[in-house]
Design an enzyme around this catalytic site. Structure first.
Site, PDB file in Angstrom:
ATOM      1  N   GLN A 195       0.388  -1.227  -0.488  1.00 52.62           N
ATOM      2  CA  GLN A 195       0.134  -0.293   0.251  1.00 52.62           C
ATOM      3  C   GLN A 195       0.686   1.251   0.047  1.00 52.62           C
ATOM      4  O   GLN A 195       0.804   2.467  -0.382  1.00 52.62           O
ATOM      5  CB  GLN A 195      -1.081  -0.063   1.256  1.00 52.62           C
ATOM      6  CG  GLN A 195      -1.626   1.161   1.429  1.00 52.62           C
ATOM      7  CD  GLN A 195      -2.760   0.780   2.620  1.00 52.62           C
ATOM      8  OE1 GLN A 195      -3.477   0.132   2.472  1.00 52.62           O
ATOM      9  NE2 GLN A 195      -2.271   1.459   3.762  1.00 52.62           N
ATOM     10  N   GLU A 252      -3.771   9.104  -0.879  1.00 55.07           N
ATOM     11  CA  GLU A 252      -3.203   9.979  -0.093  1.00 55.07           C
ATOM     12  C   GLU A 252      -2.078  11.115  -0.826  1.00 55.07           C
ATOM     13  O   GLU A 252      -0.763  11.258  -0.216  1.00 55.07           O
ATOM     14  CB  GLU A 252      -2.438   9.058   1.531  1.00 55.07           C
ATOM     15  CG  GLU A 252      -2.946   7.951   1.878  1.00 55.07           C
ATOM     16  CD  GLU A 252      -2.112   7.125   2.455  1.00 55.07           C
ATOM     17  OE1 GLU A 252      -0.966   6.964   3.064  1.00 55.07           O
ATOM     18  OE2 GLU A 252      -3.053   6.934   4.241  1.00 55.07           O
ATOM     19  N   ASP A 281       4.387   0.371   4.435  1.00 48.65           N
ATOM     20  CA  ASP A 281       3.010  -0.006   5.032  1.00 48.65           C
ATOM     21  C   ASP A 281       2.574  -0.975   3.924  1.00 48.65           C
ATOM     22  O   ASP A 281       2.061  -1.140   2.281  1.00 48.65           O
ATOM     23  CB  ASP A 281       1.993   0.787   4.817  1.00 48.65           C
ATOM     24  CG  ASP A 281       0.846   0.549   5.743  1.00 48.65           C
ATOM     25  OD1 ASP A 281       0.828  -1.341   6.043  1.00 48.65           O
ATOM     26  OD2 ASP A 281      -0.018   1.387   6.518  1.00 48.65           O
ATOM     27  N   GLU A 332       5.094  -1.969   8.520  1.00 58.35           N
ATOM     28  CA  GLU A 332       4.088  -1.675   8.821  1.00 58.35           C
ATOM     29  C   GLU A 332       3.522  -2.790   8.013  1.00 58.35           C
ATOM     30  O   GLU A 332       2.936  -3.106   7.263  1.00 58.35           O
ATOM     31  CB  GLU A 332       3.413  -0.194   8.862  1.00 58.35           C
ATOM     32  CG  GLU A 332       1.560  -0.152   9.571  1.00 58.35           C
ATOM     33  CD  GLU A 332       1.326   1.827   8.844  1.00 58.35           C
ATOM     34  OE1 GLU A 332       2.746   2.123   8.614  1.00 58.35           O
ATOM     35  OE2 GLU A 332       0.387   1.770   8.954  1.00 58.35           O
ATOM     36  N   LYS A 386      -3.816   5.375  15.315  1.00 61.89           N
ATOM     37  CA  LYS A 386      -4.977   6.726  14.675  1.00 61.89           C
ATOM     38  C   LYS A 386      -6.093   6.588  15.766  1.00 61.89           C
ATOM     39  O   LYS A 386      -6.668   5.809  15.515  1.00 61.89           O
ATOM     40  CB  LYS A 386      -5.504   5.833  13.666  1.00 61.89           C
ATOM     41  CG  LYS A 386      -4.723   5.674  11.947  1.00 61.89           C
ATOM     42  CD  LYS A 386      -4.487   4.297  11.541  1.00 61.89           C
ATOM     43  CE  LYS A 386      -3.748   4.385  10.431  1.00 61.89           C
ATOM     44  NZ  LYS A 386      -4.595   3.486   9.593  1.00 61.89           N
TER      45      LYS A 386
HETATM   46  C1  2PG Z   1      -2.891   2.923   6.810  1.00 63.73           C
HETATM   47  C2  2PG Z   1      -3.774   4.133   6.773  1.00 63.73           C
HETATM   48  C3  2PG Z   1      -3.089   5.050   6.273  1.00 63.73           C
HETATM   49  P1  2PG Z   1      -6.152   4.218   5.654  1.00 63.73           P
HETATM   50  O1  2PG Z   1      -3.257   1.510   6.291  1.00 63.73           O
HETATM   51  O2  2PG Z   1      -1.933   3.032   7.795  1.00 63.73           O
HETATM   52  O3  2PG Z   1      -1.826   5.580   5.997  1.00 63.73           O
HETATM   53  O4  2PG Z   1      -4.346   3.623   5.211  1.00 63.73           O
HETATM   54  O5  2PG Z   1      -6.793   4.864   6.421  1.00 63.73           O
HETATM   55  O6  2PG Z   1      -6.615   3.727   4.884  1.00 63.73           O
HETATM   56  O7  2PG Z   1      -6.410   2.638   6.977  1.00 63.73           O
HETATM   57 MG    MG Z   2      -1.293   1.194   8.091  1.00 65.79          MG
END
Ligand code: 2PG
Ligand code: MG
Length: 381
Positions: free
Chosen positions: A130, A170, A200, A245, A295
């Site tokens: 990703q 992003e 990630d 990650e 988060k």
């Molecule tokens: C992640 C996030 C942010 P998402 O996987 O770390 O980069 O993606 O917000 O789509 O979960």
């Molecule tokens: Mg992530």
């Protein structure tokens, strides 16, 4: 703090999806939203009838004098579920708005920005992985760190212009390259600027439950968990990766543990922990990962987020505070990074994400002007 006024609004995020903005005593915060969200995350829906919830919450809170803890507890009681199933995104928007209204402490330790330069997976792009991230490990100031990431992004874009198709959710570059070609080329550019590359993998999204394999479409490769472990070890070694990650799916504590033992790098749990202190506790007991993504909307409220950060720090897990792929100009995570001395912030390089970087650039500048001696956090790498 006394709550004099509280309002809820429906607004939109960078993916043009509906989201919630909350206002308390004139201070606003907006809920972000994920695309590669883990199944253990708090609910993130936007209620259809926001006015109904707003009226009930006004009744409950306006005129009351309470702490963040009391406010968050009352919100949770009002919702009545562990994952905030009744209020969804209203929870984090309000909890952050309370935090904005009551104010953030400021330490002089600034986080290193880890930035998504090239992307794929659920955020759009050719690669299964990703995010191909850069971490400016040699930067001495926040300004220098942001400049290094920007230079890498621009240089990659110019050098490989014929292979670049655009930007994804992003603001990361989308290319015709497969995963390994991206890694190889990004490492060359990052090296030149004294940065290191991280990933990630967001492996949950490429995990095929039926086949029990990780599927890398662009590379025509399907890997069992054991092969995935070998592949991760191989690329960590070959490209001197600093950060990986979500290398395995969201419930595989065991494989995360194996990779953590076998490399000295940052192995970071995102979908694995979802900022939840109970899931982090399992990780600590098992020895899975040595770092975690933070988060606020994954766990739902500011108090929960900070409890998880404290637990991580106590157990030598490096917290990495992070944006979501669906974002707004909200800068709460930048202020949280400074307040809690969180050593890394994942907030992109380009597009709307610059709001979070600019907030920290301004804070650094102000501290310098006031002779408060800002400095970069200890990375310990
Ligand atoms: C992640 C996030 C942010 P998402 O996987 O770390 O980069 O993606 O917000 O789509 O979960
Ligand atoms: Mg992530």
């Amino acid at each position: 703090m006394e709550i004099k006024d509280l309002s809820l609004y429906t607004t939109i995020n960078s993916r043009t999806e509906k989201t919630v903005t909350a206002e308390i005593n004139g201070n606003m915060a907006t809920a972000p939203s994920g695309a590669s969200a883990g199944s253990h995350e708090a609910s993130a829906f936007v209620p259809e009838k926001i006015e109904d919830i707003e009226n009930e919450l006004k009744e409950l809170f306006v005129g009351k004098d309470m702490s963040q803890l009391e406010f968050d507890q009352a919100l949770r009681e009002y919702d009545g579920s562990e994952k905030l199933d009744k209020i969804g995104s209203v929870g984090i928007a309000l909890s952050l708005a309370y935090k904005q209204a009551s104010g953030f402490e400021k330490s002089n330790k600034f986080p290193y920005p880890i930035g998504n330069a090239v992307g794929g997976g659920e955020h759009g792009g050719n690669t299964a992985i990703q995010e191909f991230l850069v971490l400016p490990v040699e930067a001495k100031t926040f300004k220098e760190a942001v400049e290094i990431n920007s230079k890498i992004y621009r240089e990659f874009k110019e050098r490989y212009a014929s292979k670049i198709l655009g930007m994804n959710d992003e603001g990361a570059l989308v290319t015709r390259m497969d995963d390994e070609e991206t890694l190889e080329k990004l490492c060359k550019v990052a090296d030149k600027h004294g940065a290191r590359v991280g990933l990630d993998v967001a492996a949950n999204e490429i995990w095929d439950e039926e086949k029990e394999k990780y599927v890398y479409k662009a590379m025509g490769m399907e890997l069992s968990p054991k092969q995935q472990l070998k592949f991760m070890e191989k690329i960590i070694d070959e490209y001197n990766l600093v950060y990986v990650e979500d290398p395995f799916h969201e419930d595989d504590y065991e494989m995360h543990k194996k990779l953590t033992i076998e490399t000295g790098d940052l192995i970071v749990g995102d979908d694995l922990f979802v900022t939840n202190k109970k899931r982090l506790q399992t990780g600590i007991e098992e020895g899975s990962c040595n770092s975690l993504i933070v988060k606020p909307n994954q766990v739902g409220l500011v108090t929960d987020t900070y409890e998880t950060v404290e637990k991580a720090k106590k157990n030598d897990y490096i917290p990495v505070i992070s944006h979501r792929s669906g974002e707004t100009c909200d800068t709460s995570i930048s202020s949280m990074a400074l307040e809690k001395e969180i050593p890394i912030i994942k907030a992109g390089i380009a597009d709307i994400r610059i709001a979070k970087l600019n907030k920290l650039l301004l804070e650094w500048d102000k501290m310098e002007r006031n002779n408060l001696k800002p400095e970069m956090a200890e990375l310990g790498l």
